[in-house]
Design a protein around this motif. Structure first.
Motif, PDB file in Angstrom:
ATOM      1  N   MET A  76      -1.887   5.821  -8.802  1.00  0.00           N
ATOM      2  CA  MET A  76      -2.677   5.826  -7.573  1.00  0.00           C
ATOM      3  C   MET A  76      -3.745   4.730  -7.624  1.00  0.00           C
ATOM      4  N   GLU A  77      -4.422   4.617  -8.749  1.00  0.00           N
ATOM      5  CA  GLU A  77      -5.448   3.583  -8.892  1.00  0.00           C
ATOM      6  C   GLU A  77      -4.847   2.187  -8.804  1.00  0.00           C
ATOM      7  N   SER A  78      -3.674   1.991  -9.413  1.00  0.00           N
ATOM      8  CA  SER A  78      -3.049   0.671  -9.357  1.00  0.00           C
ATOM      9  C   SER A  78      -2.636   0.305  -7.931  1.00  0.00           C
ATOM     10  N   LEU A  79      -2.404   1.302  -7.098  1.00  0.00           N
ATOM     11  CA  LEU A  79      -2.070   1.077  -5.689  1.00  0.00           C
ATOM     12  C   LEU A  79      -3.324   1.003  -4.819  1.00  0.00           C
ATOM     13  N   ASP A  80      -4.488   1.153  -5.452  1.00  0.00           N
ATOM     14  CA  ASP A  80      -5.770   1.209  -4.740  1.00  0.00           C
ATOM     15  C   ASP A  80      -5.775   2.363  -3.735  1.00  0.00           C
ATOM     16  N   TRP A 116      10.727   2.518  -2.408  1.00  0.00           N
ATOM     17  CA  TRP A 116       9.959   3.329  -1.469  1.00  0.00           C
ATOM     18  C   TRP A 116       8.765   2.547  -0.959  1.00  0.00           C
ATOM     19  N   SER A 117       8.277   2.928   0.202  1.00  0.00           N
ATOM     20  CA  SER A 117       7.069   2.291   0.729  1.00  0.00           C
ATOM     21  C   SER A 117       5.883   2.632  -0.174  1.00  0.00           C
ATOM     22  N   SER A 118       4.840   1.830  -0.088  1.00  0.00           N
ATOM     23  CA  SER A 118       3.659   2.095  -0.921  1.00  0.00           C
ATOM     24  C   SER A 118       3.051   3.461  -0.585  1.00  0.00           C
ATOM     25  N   GLY A 119       3.127   3.869   0.668  1.00  0.00           N
ATOM     26  CA  GLY A 119       2.627   5.193   1.049  1.00  0.00           C
ATOM     27  C   GLY A 119       3.432   6.313   0.428  1.00  0.00           C
ATOM     28  N   GLU A 120       4.746   6.143   0.367  1.00  0.00           N
ATOM     29  CA  GLU A 120       5.596   7.158  -0.262  1.00  0.00           C
ATOM     30  C   GLU A 120       5.352   7.219  -1.762  1.00  0.00           C
ATOM     31  N   VAL A 121       5.212   6.062  -2.386  1.00  0.00           N
ATOM     32  CA  VAL A 121       4.915   6.018  -3.826  1.00  0.00           C
ATOM     33  C   VAL A 121       3.585   6.705  -4.094  1.00  0.00           C
ATOM     34  N   ALA A 122       2.586   6.406  -3.276  1.00  0.00           N
ATOM     35  CA  ALA A 122       1.271   7.023  -3.454  1.00  0.00           C
ATOM     36  C   ALA A 122       1.344   8.535  -3.286  1.00  0.00           C
ATOM     37  N   ALA A 123       2.100   9.006  -2.308  1.00  0.00           N
ATOM     38  CA  ALA A 123       2.213  10.449  -2.075  1.00  0.00           C
ATOM     39  C   ALA A 123       2.902  11.148  -3.245  1.00  0.00           C
ATOM     40  N   VAL A 124       3.949  10.544  -3.776  1.00  0.00           N
ATOM     41  CA  VAL A 124       4.635  11.129  -4.937  1.00  0.00           C
ATOM     42  C   VAL A 124       3.713  11.094  -6.153  1.00  0.00           C
ATOM     43  N   ALA A 125       2.999   9.994  -6.330  1.00  0.00           N
ATOM     44  CA  ALA A 125       2.043   9.910  -7.440  1.00  0.00           C
ATOM     45  C   ALA A 125       0.978  10.997  -7.304  1.00  0.00           C
ATOM     46  N   SER A 160      -7.351   8.841   0.955  1.00  0.00           N
ATOM     47  CA  SER A 160      -6.495   7.929   1.720  1.00  0.00           C
ATOM     48  C   SER A 160      -5.083   8.495   1.871  1.00  0.00           C
ATOM     49  N   ILE A 161      -4.603   9.131   0.827  1.00  0.00           N
ATOM     50  CA  ILE A 161      -3.260   9.710   0.877  1.00  0.00           C
ATOM     51  C   ILE A 161      -3.223  10.890   1.849  1.00  0.00           C
ATOM     52  N   LEU A 162      -4.205  11.759   1.754  1.00  0.00           N
ATOM     53  CA  LEU A 162      -4.247  12.920   2.647  1.00  0.00           C
ATOM     54  C   LEU A 162      -4.411  12.483   4.102  1.00  0.00           C
ATOM     55  N   THR A 163      -5.238  11.487   4.335  1.00  0.00           N
ATOM     56  CA  THR A 163      -5.441  11.003   5.705  1.00  0.00           C
ATOM     57  C   THR A 163      -4.150  10.436   6.274  1.00  0.00           C
ATOM     58  N   ARG A 164      -3.436   9.641   5.479  1.00  0.00           N
ATOM     59  CA  ARG A 164      -2.164   9.075   5.937  1.00  0.00           C
ATOM     60  C   ARG A 164      -1.157  10.176   6.234  1.00  0.00           C
ATOM     61  N   PHE A 165      -1.071  11.142   5.328  1.00  0.00           N
ATOM     62  CA  PHE A 165      -0.090  12.202   5.511  1.00  0.00           C
ATOM     63  C   PHE A 165      -0.443  13.138   6.657  1.00  0.00           C
ATOM     64  N   ALA A 166      -1.712  13.258   6.990  1.00  0.00           N
ATOM     65  CA  ALA A 166      -2.096  14.078   8.149  1.00  0.00           C
ATOM     66  C   ALA A 166      -1.401  13.544   9.399  1.00  0.00           C
TER      67      ALA A 166
END
Length: 116
Positions: free
Chosen positions: A66-70, A48-57, A75-81
């Protein structure tokens, strides 16, 4: 002056995803979270993309990943908006404090909890 037709750029204008598209995205995210619960991250983290991994995390409350992905909640909410409401809608959503995006993730968490 040329007699050729004017160029239309309408197809390049960002569009707002439909309610059905947002619901499908939410169902997909819930399914991915369930898969991680069953099988762990190893099968998915590099697929999965790093954004998808972050969203699932974020959905799973996996703050360590999430921390390991910085990544962090903002940041996750902004991307998903952007994914949920399109470019123009995301700008308004961010200005309003990402309340609809937070509600979308809360609904996804409720669906995840209902599935076990």
């Amino acid at each position: 002056m040329s007699d050729s037709a004017s160029i239309s750029w309408d197809h390049l204008k960002p569009r707002r995803p439909s309610d059905a598209e947002r619901a499908a995205r939410q169902a997909e995210l819930v399914e991915r979270a369930l898969a991680v619960r069953l099988h762990g991250w190893d099968e998915y983290r590099d697929v999965w993309s790093s954004g998808e991994v972050a969203a699932v995390a974020y959905l799973l409350g996996d703050t360590g990943l999430m921390e390991s992905l910085d990544e962090h909640e903002g940041s996750i909410l902004t991307r998903f908006a952007g994914d949920l409401y399109g470019f123009q809608g995301a700008r308004k959503e961010i200005e309003s404090g990402l309340l609809e995006t937070q509600a979308w993730f809360a609904a996804a968490r409720a669906k995840l909890a209902a599935r076990g």
